[in-house]
Design a protein around this motif. Structure first.
Motif, short mmCIF file in Angstrom:
data_model
loop_
_atom_site.label_atom_id
_atom_site.label_comp_id
_atom_site.label_asym_id
_atom_site.label_seq_id
_atom_site.Cartn_x
_atom_site.Cartn_y
_atom_site.Cartn_z
N PHE A 60 -10.68 -1.72 -18.85
CA PHE A 60 -10.10 -2.31 -17.64
C PHE A 60 -9.78 -1.25 -16.60
CE2 PHE A 60 -9.21 -5.80 -20.56
CZ PHE A 60 -9.67 -6.85 -19.80
N VAL A 61 -10.81 -0.53 -16.16
CA VAL A 61 -10.65 0.53 -15.16
C VAL A 61 -9.50 1.46 -15.54
CG1 VAL A 61 -10.87 0.98 -12.70
CG2 VAL A 61 -11.16 -1.31 -13.53
N THR A 72 -6.96 1.23 -17.46
CA THR A 72 -5.57 0.82 -17.60
C THR A 72 -5.16 0.61 -19.06
OG1 THR A 72 -6.31 -1.41 -17.13
CG2 THR A 72 -5.17 -0.26 -15.36
N LEU A 73 -6.12 0.36 -19.93
CA LEU A 73 -5.80 0.08 -21.33
C LEU A 73 -6.60 1.04 -22.20
CD1 LEU A 73 -3.85 -2.08 -22.08
CD2 LEU A 73 -5.72 -3.56 -22.70
N ASP A 106 -1.54 3.16 -18.21
CA ASP A 106 -1.14 3.04 -16.81
C ASP A 106 0.34 2.70 -16.79
OD1 ASP A 106 -2.77 2.06 -13.94
OD2 ASP A 106 -0.63 1.73 -14.20
N VAL A 111 1.16 -0.96 -16.38
CA VAL A 111 0.96 -1.80 -17.56
C VAL A 111 2.12 -1.58 -18.55
CG1 VAL A 111 -0.57 -2.34 -19.47
CG2 VAL A 111 -1.51 -1.77 -17.25
N ILE A 130 5.01 -3.59 -17.22
CA ILE A 130 4.90 -5.04 -17.43
C ILE A 130 5.07 -5.38 -18.91
CG2 ILE A 130 3.35 -7.02 -17.22
CD1 ILE A 130 2.21 -5.64 -14.72
N TYR A 161 11.98 3.31 -10.82
CA TYR A 161 12.21 4.33 -9.81
C TYR A 161 11.48 5.62 -10.21
CZ TYR A 161 14.94 6.34 -5.97
OH TYR A 161 15.33 6.89 -4.80
N LEU A 174 8.49 7.67 -8.20
CA LEU A 174 8.52 9.10 -7.85
C LEU A 174 7.33 9.83 -8.46
CD1 LEU A 174 12.26 10.15 -8.06
CD2 LEU A 174 10.90 9.59 -6.08
N THR A 215 -0.96 6.20 -11.03
CA THR A 215 -0.10 5.68 -12.09
C THR A 215 -0.80 5.76 -13.44
OG1 THR A 215 -0.92 3.47 -11.64
CG2 THR A 215 1.16 4.07 -10.61
N LYS A 216 -2.04 6.23 -13.45
CA LYS A 216 -2.78 6.35 -14.71
C LYS A 216 -2.31 7.59 -15.47
CE LYS A 216 -6.36 3.47 -13.43
NZ LYS A 216 -5.45 2.59 -12.65
N SER A 259 -7.64 8.19 -9.51
CA SER A 259 -7.68 6.93 -8.77
C SER A 259 -8.02 7.18 -7.30
CB SER A 259 -6.33 6.23 -8.87
OG SER A 259 -5.37 6.98 -8.21
N LEU A 289 -11.60 7.76 -7.18
CA LEU A 289 -12.32 6.55 -7.54
C LEU A 289 -12.26 5.52 -6.42
CD1 LEU A 289 -13.34 6.10 -10.59
CD2 LEU A 289 -11.67 4.27 -10.57
N GLY A 290 -11.07 5.37 -5.87
CA GLY A 290 -10.84 4.24 -4.99
C GLY A 290 -11.29 4.48 -3.57
N LEU A 299 -4.16 6.49 -0.58
CA LEU A 299 -3.98 7.28 -1.79
C LEU A 299 -4.42 8.70 -1.57
CD1 LEU A 299 -4.89 4.93 -4.71
CD2 LEU A 299 -2.69 5.76 -3.95
N ARG A 318 -7.74 -3.63 -4.21
CA ARG A 318 -7.12 -2.82 -5.28
C ARG A 318 -6.61 -3.73 -6.40
NH1 ARG A 318 -6.01 2.20 -6.11
NH2 ARG A 318 -7.94 2.87 -5.19
N TYR A 354 -9.00 -2.74 -9.42
CA TYR A 354 -8.43 -1.65 -10.23
C TYR A 354 -7.22 -2.10 -11.01
CZ TYR A 354 -11.55 0.93 -7.28
OH TYR A 354 -12.67 1.37 -6.65
N LEU A 357 -5.92 -6.05 -14.71
CA LEU A 357 -5.20 -6.33 -15.96
C LEU A 357 -3.71 -6.53 -15.73
CD1 LEU A 357 -5.47 -6.54 -19.09
CD2 LEU A 357 -4.65 -4.20 -19.10
N PRO A 358 -3.03 -5.57 -15.06
CA PRO A 358 -1.60 -5.81 -14.81
C PRO A 358 -1.36 -7.11 -14.04
CG PRO A 358 -2.21 -3.60 -14.09
CD PRO A 358 -3.45 -4.24 -14.60
#
Lengths: 510, 164
Positions: free
Chosen positions: A63-64, A66-67, A124, A127, A130, A172, A176, A184-185, A203, A206-207, A212, B133, B137, B140-141
């Motif tokens: 998943f790009v 993230t997992l 990530d 993730v 969450i 928070y 930071l 965030t990866k 990222s 990549l993005g 970013l 995004r 990207y 999943l979240p």
């Protein structure tokens, strides 16, 4: 969606679907729901375990990025699934006895497990966040599910307020850290922090996102200077958030109140699975992403480990309520695991993983015995209620004795090898003083565990004490399995140890 | 002009936030909270983050606050009674809050010294970028949040339904 994506999400998807099926059981008759739900959830947990084992033929980031599909995640996921199965089976009759909502209980337990699985496998920070929220939110509700008991509602509210506060700290810190590294990866943050100014966050590369890239450029520009301070603040805030979840001192104040008010099987789960999940996130974030600044945070860990062990054990000495006592003992045990974490070595991580598995069995066993002795309404949880239990109900007392001996760390139990590996890893990393304090703490801890044994075998039962009823089938199975596992790991630790080693070695070396 | 607007909204956000804590009637607190949310939305808009500004108004100032006010009205909550707060909170709380604020302020100030003012539209954080995004990207979240919401719904029902 590739095959890897599918393999990565499969256990979580199975858990979620099972949870939704359990939720629907709220519509059928209570008698039917009671027998169906535990069967359904056990089947779901077994299927999810099979999915986790099936993952073995895959590895990499899904998943790009993230997992992550790796042995570390699988070890923790199996642990959560086993804990959920044990607690689910043991609470079958308890739910009936206490008149609690059955379908929803199992659904929330499975949702919590799904959240924890997500935390263990996340690469990530979003993730992880969450997953943390899913498991925490389910726990808050589970704690408050004994609605006719004011203490249960009180502890749920307390847990909810303090827990949300801690999550805010974590978030928070994540913000930071994103400001510092531009991602965030976890792996991208690692590359950035190790590479310093040369690395471009994955990222951003990549993005092709201008925002970013600007952030990343700013970060690289300023990193040599005071950006270290910002990174320090990020580490501190993330540390606070996660330290709350593993109830490390000084963020432990909620633990005794919540465990005492929560339904006992829920407390059994809280003291093992979510704590293990928080450790998984802790290890992943600090060892994978923030390994480059280990010099900064290892002092913090050192002090926290010492405080957590000592405060947990000393406070436990004064407790007369068994659920509270086990809560303080769980704080102390988190302290031992932090000792292993302070060593920042693969051996240390192996020791934590091993300890978490052993601790899960002994603590769930102890809590389930306490659940049963407490009787309807959970009234009999004081130490005096255990007077003469060894004569009133020899089998129950014998089982509790095994768990208590294991919690002390007597040889031939899982607790012994757990402590042995932890202190060995600490010594190997030159943490002499911390090890000495750890061993002293284990000696103090023996006092309050033995107090329970003294009450059971050397005191006369109070005249008014009602005879303890026979244990229902589900709980009996669980307690037997826990006792057998505790002894088995204590006699032949190599199987679990090999799995833990394999999982820990995967994490990039420091 | 930009600076003036910034300070007006920033001061309004802080002022409303303080008022929120000081007020003793929940409805006044709730209305102060709307003020905080609206001021924040204006600040977001000034940074060119129009999507976040819109979401802030629609979700927070709109939907969530309506719910708050609705609950307060439903419970008919009156003026709150103040209990004697714990001594530790009184003596340690305020200095610690000041310490934390000071620390964070100095950190931000040292890392991001007074920069050239950001003009509207400097950051290309448009709605389309965010969508791209979110659905590529961060798919999943984004999807997994649905479990979180489901848990919240189940929780609300379990804790609030009638005893059977």
């Amino acid at each position: 969606m590739t095959a890897l994506d599918l393999a990565a999400i499969l256990p979580i998807a199975i858990l979620t679907i099972t949870a939704i099926i359990c939720m629907m059981m709220g519509t059928v008759r209570r008698e039917t729901a009671a027998s169906l739900c535990s069967t359904i959830s056990l089947t779901g947990l077994a299927a999810a375990s099979a999915a986790v084992i099936y993952q073995r033929s895959y590895s990499g980031l899904a998943f790009v990025d993230t997992l992550s599909v790796d042995p570390f995640a699988r070890y923790f996921q199996l642990l959560f699934l086993v804990v959920a199965a044990l607690v689910g089976l043991a609470s079958r009759e308890y739910l009936w006895r206490e008149g609690m909502a059955i379908g929803e209980y199992y659904a929330l337990m499975l949702f919590a497990t799904a959240g924890m699985c997500l935390m263990a496998a996340a690469n990530d920070l979003m993730v992880i966040f969450i997953g943390l929220e899913i498991s925490s939110l389910s726990s808050y509700i589970l704690v408050g599910m004994r609605r006719n008991d004011a203490a249960s509602s009180e502890s749920a509210l307390k847990y909810f307020l303090l827990g949300s506060f801690a999550t805010a700290f974590f978030l928070y810190g994540v913000a930071l850290l994103f400001g510092v590294s531009g991602s965030t990866k976890l792996t991208a943050i690692r590359a950035f922090l190790y590479g310093g100014q040369n690395a471009i966050p994955a990222s951003a590369a990549l993005g092709k996102n201008p925002v970013l890239e600007t952030v990343a450029m700013q970060s690289q520009f300023g990193f040599t200077g005071s950006m270290d301070l910002l990174l320090g603040a990020a580490i501190a805030l993330i540390f606070v958030g996660l330290a709350f979840k593993i109830s490390a001192v000084p963020f432990q104040a909620w633990t005794p109140d919540v465990y005492q008010g929560a339904p006992a099987p829920v407390a059994a789960m809280l003291s093992t699975a979510p704590k293990a999940a928080a450790f998984a996130a802790f290890i992943r974030i600090f060892m994978v992403s923030l390994g480059a600044s280990a010099a900064q945070w290892s002092h913090l860990l050192w002090a926290t480990a010492l405080l957590t062990m000592t405060v947990g054990n000393l406070a436990a000495l004064w407790q007369s309520n068994l659920k509270r006592l086990l809560a303080y003992s769980s704080i102390a045990h988190a302290g031992y695991m932090l000792v292993a974490f302070t060593s920042c070595s693969t051996d240390g991580i192996t020791a934590i993983l091993f300890y978490l598995a052993g601790y899960a069995f002994m603590n769930i066993g102890a809590f389930i015995v306490v659940t049963h002795v407490a009787g309807p309404g959970e009234r009999l949880t004081e130490l005096d209620d255990y007077a003469g239990l060894g004569f009133r109900s020899p089998a129950l007392a014998a089982l509790l004795t095994i768990f208590m001996l294991s919690l002390i760390g007597i040889p031939l139990t899982a607790g012994f090898f757990g402590k042995f590996y932890i202190f060995r890893a600490a010594l190997d990393s030159g943490l002499l003083w911390l090890t000495i304090f750890g061993v002293l703490n284990s000696a103090i801890a023996a006092y309050y565990y033995l107090q329970i044994l003294v009450a059971m075998y050397m005191k006369q039962p109070i005249d008014s004490a009602a005879p303890v009823a026979d244990m229902p089938a589900g709980a009996r199975t669980v307690v037997t399995v826990c006792a057998a596992a505790t002894l088995l790991i204590g006699i032949q630790p190599s199987a679990v140890l090999r799995m833990a080693e394999y999982a820990a070695q995967w994490l990039p070396q420091l | 002009m930009y600076e003036i607007l910034f300070f007006v909204f920033a001061a309004a956000a802080v002022g409303f936030a303080i008022n929120l804590l000081v007020q003793r009637h929940p409805i006044y607190s709730a209305i102060s909270l709307i003020g905080v949310m609206a001021s924040l939305a204006s600040l977001y808009l000034m940074l060119g983050a129009e999507f976040i500004a819109a979401v802030q108004v629609i979700v927070y100032a709109g939907a969530i606050m309506v719910l708050f006010v609705f609950v307060i009205m439903l419970l008919n909550a009156g003026v709150e009674e103040r209990t004697n707060r714990s001594r530790m909170a009184k003596q340690l709380g305020a200095p610690l809050v000041v310490l934390l604020l000071g620390l964070l302020t100095s950190l931000v100030y040292r890392n991001f010294p007074p920069d050239a003012a950001v003009r509207f539209g400097d950051f290309p954080g448009q709605t389309a970028d965010i969508g791209r995004r979110l659905y590529i990207y961060y798919m999943l979240p984004f999807e997994v949040v649905s479990i979180l919401i489901l848990v919240a719904i189940v929780g609300a029902v379990v804790l609030a339904k009638k005893e059977t």
